[in-house]
Design a protein around this motif. Structure first.
Motif, PDB file in Angstrom:
ATOM      1  N   GLN A 117      15.726 -24.247   0.166  1.00 51.53           N
ATOM      2  CA  GLN A 117      14.708 -24.206   1.213  1.00 51.53           C
ATOM      3  C   GLN A 117      13.342 -24.575   0.646  1.00 51.53           C
ATOM      4  N   ASP A 118      12.440 -24.842   1.530  1.00 46.21           N
ATOM      5  CA  ASP A 118      11.098 -25.309   1.178  1.00 46.21           C
ATOM      6  C   ASP A 118      10.386 -24.336   0.235  1.00 46.21           C
ATOM      7  N   CYS A 119       9.713 -24.897  -0.747  1.00 44.33           N
ATOM      8  CA  CYS A 119       8.957 -24.132  -1.743  1.00 44.33           C
ATOM      9  C   CYS A 119       7.983 -23.164  -1.081  1.00 44.33           C
ATOM     10  N   LYS A 120       7.288 -23.631  -0.068  1.00 52.96           N
ATOM     11  CA  LYS A 120       6.291 -22.806   0.623  1.00 52.96           C
ATOM     12  C   LYS A 120       6.930 -21.534   1.192  1.00 52.96           C
ATOM     13  N   ASP A 121       8.110 -21.666   1.757  1.00 49.80           N
ATOM     14  CA  ASP A 121       8.806 -20.516   2.332  1.00 49.80           C
ATOM     15  C   ASP A 121       9.284 -19.545   1.253  1.00 49.80           C
ATOM     16  N   VAL A 122       9.786 -20.093   0.153  1.00 46.77           N
ATOM     17  CA  VAL A 122      10.251 -19.258  -0.954  1.00 46.77           C
ATOM     18  C   VAL A 122       9.082 -18.471  -1.546  1.00 46.77           C
ATOM     19  N   VAL A 123       7.980 -19.160  -1.789  1.00 48.81           N
ATOM     20  CA  VAL A 123       6.804 -18.492  -2.360  1.00 48.81           C
ATOM     21  C   VAL A 123       6.280 -17.422  -1.405  1.00 48.81           C
ATOM     22  N   SER A 124       6.306 -17.704  -0.126  1.00 48.81           N
ATOM     23  CA  SER A 124       5.868 -16.732   0.874  1.00 48.81           C
ATOM     24  C   SER A 124       6.721 -15.464   0.813  1.00 48.81           C
ATOM     25  N   GLN A 125       8.010 -15.632   0.670  1.00 49.63           N
ATOM     26  CA  GLN A 125       8.898 -14.474   0.586  1.00 49.63           C
ATOM     27  C   GLN A 125       8.723 -13.713  -0.722  1.00 49.63           C
ATOM     28  N   ILE A 126       8.490 -14.431  -1.812  1.00 50.84           N
ATOM     29  CA  ILE A 126       8.232 -13.764  -3.092  1.00 50.84           C
ATOM     30  C   ILE A 126       6.941 -12.960  -3.004  1.00 50.84           C
ATOM     31  N   SER A 127       5.961 -13.487  -2.316  1.00 51.47           N
ATOM     32  CA  SER A 127       4.706 -12.761  -2.099  1.00 51.47           C
ATOM     33  C   SER A 127       4.959 -11.470  -1.316  1.00 51.47           C
ATOM     34  N   ALA A 128       5.849 -11.540  -0.332  1.00 50.30           N
ATOM     35  CA  ALA A 128       6.197 -10.349   0.443  1.00 50.30           C
ATOM     36  C   ALA A 128       6.898  -9.316  -0.440  1.00 50.30           C
ATOM     37  N   VAL A 129       7.725  -9.780  -1.362  1.00 53.38           N
ATOM     38  CA  VAL A 129       8.404  -8.885  -2.312  1.00 53.38           C
ATOM     39  C   VAL A 129       7.370  -8.177  -3.185  1.00 53.38           C
ATOM     40  N   ARG A 130       6.420  -8.957  -3.682  1.00 48.74           N
ATOM     41  CA  ARG A 130       5.376  -8.373  -4.538  1.00 48.74           C
ATOM     42  C   ARG A 130       4.582  -7.319  -3.781  1.00 48.74           C
ATOM     43  N   SER A 131       4.242  -7.614  -2.549  1.00 53.68           N
ATOM     44  CA  SER A 131       3.490  -6.665  -1.720  1.00 53.68           C
ATOM     45  C   SER A 131       4.291  -5.380  -1.503  1.00 53.68           C
ATOM     46  N   ALA A 132       5.574  -5.524  -1.212  1.00 57.54           N
ATOM     47  CA  ALA A 132       6.419  -4.351  -0.998  1.00 57.54           C
ATOM     48  C   ALA A 132       6.541  -3.521  -2.275  1.00 57.54           C
ATOM     49  N   ALA A 133       6.657  -4.186  -3.421  1.00 56.14           N
ATOM     50  CA  ALA A 133       6.733  -3.473  -4.704  1.00 56.14           C
ATOM     51  C   ALA A 133       5.421  -2.747  -4.990  1.00 56.14           C
ATOM     52  N   ASP A 134       4.288  -3.396  -4.708  1.00 59.64           N
ATOM     53  CA  ASP A 134       2.986  -2.761  -4.898  1.00 59.64           C
ATOM     54  C   ASP A 134       2.855  -1.506  -4.038  1.00 59.64           C
ATOM     55  N   LYS A 135       3.340  -1.589  -2.805  1.00 59.97           N
ATOM     56  CA  LYS A 135       3.275  -0.423  -1.909  1.00 59.97           C
ATOM     57  C   LYS A 135       4.164   0.704  -2.418  1.00 59.97           C
ATOM     58  N   ALA A 136       5.311   0.370  -2.976  1.00 69.10           N
ATOM     59  CA  ALA A 136       6.191   1.393  -3.547  1.00 69.10           C
ATOM     60  C   ALA A 136       5.522   2.068  -4.743  1.00 69.10           C
ATOM     61  N   ILE A 137       4.863   1.281  -5.573  1.00 73.69           N
ATOM     62  CA  ILE A 137       4.139   1.836  -6.723  1.00 73.69           C
ATOM     63  C   ILE A 137       3.054   2.790  -6.235  1.00 73.69           C
ATOM     64  N   ALA A 138       2.265   2.351  -5.272  1.00 72.66           N
ATOM     65  CA  ALA A 138       1.181   3.189  -4.748  1.00 72.66           C
ATOM     66  C   ALA A 138       1.727   4.486  -4.164  1.00 72.66           C
ATOM     67  N   TYR A 139       2.837   4.400  -3.457  1.00 72.00           N
ATOM     68  CA  TYR A 139       3.448   5.591  -2.866  1.00 72.00           C
ATOM     69  C   TYR A 139       3.887   6.572  -3.952  1.00 72.00           C
ATOM     70  N   ILE A 140       4.565   6.059  -4.971  1.00 75.67           N
ATOM     71  CA  ILE A 140       5.036   6.924  -6.056  1.00 75.67           C
ATOM     72  C   ILE A 140       3.865   7.601  -6.755  1.00 75.67           C
ATOM     73  N   VAL A 141       2.824   6.843  -7.059  1.00 76.92           N
ATOM     74  CA  VAL A 141       1.656   7.410  -7.740  1.00 76.92           C
ATOM     75  C   VAL A 141       0.978   8.453  -6.849  1.00 76.92           C
ATOM     76  N   ALA A 142       0.830   8.155  -5.567  1.00 78.84           N
ATOM     77  CA  ALA A 142       0.156   9.076  -4.651  1.00 78.84           C
ATOM     78  C   ALA A 142       0.912  10.394  -4.515  1.00 78.84           C
ATOM     79  N   VAL A 143       2.214  10.317  -4.336  1.00 73.60           N
ATOM     80  CA  VAL A 143       3.017  11.537  -4.188  1.00 73.60           C
ATOM     81  C   VAL A 143       2.978  12.347  -5.478  1.00 73.60           C
ATOM     82  N   ASN A 144       3.124  11.667  -6.606  1.00 74.84           N
ATOM     83  CA  ASN A 144       3.082  12.354  -7.893  1.00 74.84           C
ATOM     84  C   ASN A 144       1.714  12.984  -8.136  1.00 74.84           C
TER      85      ASN A 144
END
Length: 86
Positions: free
Chosen positions: A29-56
């Motif tokens: 699939q198109d590079c632009k779409d792949v990069v967009s989805q990888i960006s969404a993965v990074r954002s979701a991982a960042d939110k998980a990190i923030a959640y873990i740190v906040a709860v801890n």
């Protein structure tokens, strides 16, 4: 720290997103779409990190307060951890 179901669900969602990105790549699939989805993965991982740190941090602050100790060191460590994770 006990990791609750919410954070596990977040990470399972990230896992699914990664599988989706790999499938997109296999389908060439198109590079632009792949990069967009990888960006969404990074954002979701960042939110998980923030959640873990906040709860801890919340748990640590409560423990420090119950023991009559200053919690400012815990806050500083949490901020450093968030900065380092970026």
């Amino acid at each position: 720290m006990k990791y609750d179901d919410d954070v596990k669900k977040r990470l399972k969602r990230v896992e699914g997103q990664i599988r989706g990105v790999l499938k997109m790549m296999e389908e060439e699939q198109d590079c632009k779409d792949v990069v967009s989805q990888i960006s969404a993965v990074r954002s979701a991982a960042d939110k998980a990190i923030a959640y873990i740190v906040a709860v801890n941090l919340e748990q640590c602050i409560l423990e420090e307060m119950e023991a009559g100790r200053d919690s400012s060191k815990m806050v500083k460590q949490a901020v450093e951890l968030l900065v380092k994770s970026r």
